[in-house]
Design an enzyme around this catalytic site. Structure first.
Site, PDB file in Angstrom:
ATOM      1  N   THR A   2      15.585  15.897  31.725  1.00 22.04           N
ATOM      2  CA  THR A   2      16.970  15.939  32.190  1.00 22.04           C
ATOM      3  C   THR A   2      17.292  17.242  32.908  1.00 22.04           C
ATOM      4  O   THR A   2      16.661  18.283  32.641  1.00 22.04           O
ATOM      5  CB  THR A   2      17.930  15.782  30.990  1.00 22.04           C
ATOM      6  OG1 THR A   2      19.280  15.997  31.402  1.00 22.04           O
ATOM      7  CG2 THR A   2      17.606  16.782  29.896  1.00 22.04           C
ATOM      8  N   ASP A   3      18.299  17.207  33.774  1.00 23.63           N
ATOM      9  CA  ASP A   3      18.768  18.430  34.421  1.00 23.63           C
ATOM     10  C   ASP A   3      19.520  19.343  33.457  1.00 23.63           C
ATOM     11  O   ASP A   3      19.743  20.523  33.750  1.00 23.63           O
ATOM     12  CB  ASP A   3      19.643  18.117  35.632  1.00 23.63           C
ATOM     13  CG  ASP A   3      20.875  17.284  35.315  1.00 23.63           C
ATOM     14  OD1 ASP A   3      21.061  16.877  34.140  1.00 23.63           O
ATOM     15  OD2 ASP A   3      21.662  17.020  36.247  1.00 23.63           O
ATOM     16  N   GLU A   4      19.913  18.808  32.282  1.00 23.24           N
ATOM     17  CA  GLU A   4      20.697  19.617  31.354  1.00 23.24           C
ATOM     18  C   GLU A   4      19.910  20.789  30.773  1.00 23.24           C
ATOM     19  O   GLU A   4      20.495  21.715  30.231  1.00 23.24           O
ATOM     20  CB  GLU A   4      21.271  18.735  30.247  1.00 23.24           C
ATOM     21  CG  GLU A   4      22.237  17.696  30.790  1.00 23.24           C
ATOM     22  CD  GLU A   4      23.015  16.970  29.706  1.00 23.24           C
ATOM     23  OE1 GLU A   4      23.413  17.624  28.724  1.00 23.24           O
ATOM     24  OE2 GLU A   4      23.231  15.755  29.852  1.00 23.24           O
ATOM     25  N   TYR A  40      21.157  18.871  22.227  1.00 16.79           N
ATOM     26  CA  TYR A  40      20.391  17.890  22.995  1.00 16.79           C
ATOM     27  C   TYR A  40      19.548  18.573  24.066  1.00 16.79           C
ATOM     28  O   TYR A  40      18.333  18.375  24.148  1.00 16.79           O
ATOM     29  CB  TYR A  40      21.318  16.864  23.638  1.00 16.79           C
ATOM     30  CG  TYR A  40      20.684  16.129  24.799  1.00 16.79           C
ATOM     31  CD1 TYR A  40      19.534  15.369  24.607  1.00 16.79           C
ATOM     32  CD2 TYR A  40      21.214  16.207  26.089  1.00 16.79           C
ATOM     33  CE1 TYR A  40      18.926  14.708  25.674  1.00 16.79           C
ATOM     34  CE2 TYR A  40      20.625  15.549  27.150  1.00 16.79           C
ATOM     35  CZ  TYR A  40      19.480  14.810  26.934  1.00 16.79           C
ATOM     36  OH  TYR A  40      18.879  14.165  27.993  1.00 16.79           O
ATOM     37  N   LYS A  85      15.410  18.922  24.527  1.00 13.93           N
ATOM     38  CA  LYS A  85      14.669  18.446  25.693  1.00 13.93           C
ATOM     39  C   LYS A  85      13.937  19.588  26.381  1.00 13.93           C
ATOM     40  O   LYS A  85      12.810  19.410  26.874  1.00 13.93           O
ATOM     41  CB  LYS A  85      15.610  17.744  26.676  1.00 13.93           C
ATOM     42  CG  LYS A  85      16.087  16.384  26.225  1.00 13.93           C
ATOM     43  CD  LYS A  85      14.931  15.399  26.047  1.00 13.93           C
ATOM     44  CE  LYS A  85      14.318  14.976  27.368  1.00 13.93           C
ATOM     45  NZ  LYS A  85      13.252  13.945  27.181  1.00 13.93           N
TER      46      LYS A  85
END
Length: 356
Positions: free
Chosen positions: A132-134, A158, A162
């Site tokens: 993810t970009d997060e 989260y 990741k």
């Protein structure tokens, strides 16, 4: 033969269906079937001999090892993850177990399998990790978009879990030579999206006559990627990505949350008008912002376009119309995923919130 983990979830199921329709290559689909895993997503391939479903946890090393030995895949694509920020705030341990420990155990099982392959099969094998970009943190209003060299600065349990999984994948390549690829995508949307995420939640709540809860001032900006565009990008990275590399996948569609909700309301006004003739936008309610809410994400996907020739096929206008129409056409799917536990979670998350 390929392996897909987490293939009963939103992105994973879309990928499995897209893969079978596009390539015809058989898939072994492994999913733990947590609340977000839904076999109804795979109903169209239930009797397809090319699709084998196995209910299993990526953290169960013995089961994964047995499946690898039995089916001899040429690639493993890891979609399996706990992925909802709000849930990670309330219960971070599940995210550490699945995204960190689970990824570690999967990597170890895959490494053992890969190490025993004949030379040609070993050279051709790939492990593709979907992220993810997060992991990159947040951006200011005028900051350039995230590139693959951007520092990791995760701000939620989260995204931290990741980020940890991405680092493990990188380390297993550099230390053990495991042939890995990593993709970091922006916010996905589209068919079969579990209705705890913004777009499906707004559609489902609007049709049910419920409030449309928007965190804070609604000006949080995300880059929106139609899920089937994401699937095509993953296929391309698997096919031709450079070993050990990361590829950012984005839709070139930065939108503020409030604008997304207004667009959904306008489409519903057109496609399924309220009986009283009023706009669904009247149901919008601003609620207290969540802790550590990142202000802006934006993906620079030029590397993927430059090196592998990939670009998204959908604009936001075309993708969001297809998405809203899919939910209107599949009320049974929506009803079935709204279990008691899901309703309890939505009640906990939004109903007790004070207006912002």
């Amino acid at each position: 033969m390929i392996f897909v983990t987490g293939g009963a979830g939103f992105i994973g199921a879309n990928f499995v269906l897209d893969w079978l329709a596009t390539t015809g290559e058989p898939v072994v689909n492994i999913d733990k079937l947590t609340y977000a895993g839904n076999l109804e997503n795979l109903a169209s391939v239930r009797d397809d001999a090319r699709h084998t479903f196995v209910q299993a946890d990526i953290g169960d090393s013995a089961v994964i090892a047995q499946l690898l030995a039995q089916h001899q895949p040429r690639a493993v694509l890891n979609f399996a993850a706990e992925s909802h920020v709000d849930r990670s705030i309330h219960g971070p341990e599940d995210f550490i177990q699945t995204n960190v420990v689970g990824t570690f155990r999967l990597l170890e099982a895959v490494r053992a399998y890969w190490s025993g392959l004949p030379a040609d099969a070993k050279s051709a094998f790939r492990f593709l990790h979907v992220s993810t970009d997060e992991v990159y943190g947040t951006l200011g209003a005028t900051d350039p978009a995230f590139t693959e060299s951007h520092n990791y600065e995760p701000n939620s349990p989260y995204s931290a879990s990741k980020a940890a999984s991405d680092h493990l994948v990188r380390a297993w390549h550099h230390t053990y030579g495991l042939p890995v690829l990593t993709t970091n995508c922006s916010n996905n949307y589209g068919p079969m999206h579990f209705p705890e995420k913004l777009i499906p939640l707004m559609i489902v709540n609007a049709l049910a006559g419920k409030p449309l809860p928007i965190y804070g001032d609604g000006q949080q900006i995300r880059d929106w990627l139609y899920v089937r565009d994401h699937c095509s990008a993953i296929r391309r990275v698997l096919e031709a990505g450079r070993l050990g590399d990361t590829y950012n996948v984005g839709g070139w569609n930065e939108q503020a949350n409030i604008d997304i909700v207004q667009t959904v309301c306008a489409l519903l006004d057109e496609l399924r008008p309220r009986e009283d003739g009023k706009s669904y936008a009247e149901q919008i309610r601003f609620v207290q912002d969540r802790p550590g809410h990142d202000r802006r994400y934006a993906i620079d996907a030029r590397k993927l376009e430059r090196e592998l020739g990939w670009k998204p096929a959908e604009t936001f206008d075309t993708g969001i119309r297809k998405t809203v129409q899919w939910y209107l056409d599949h009320p049974e799917w929506v009803a079935h995923v709204q279990s008691g536990s899901y309703r309890d979670w939505v009640l906990q998350q939004y109903s007790a919130q004070e207006p912002a």
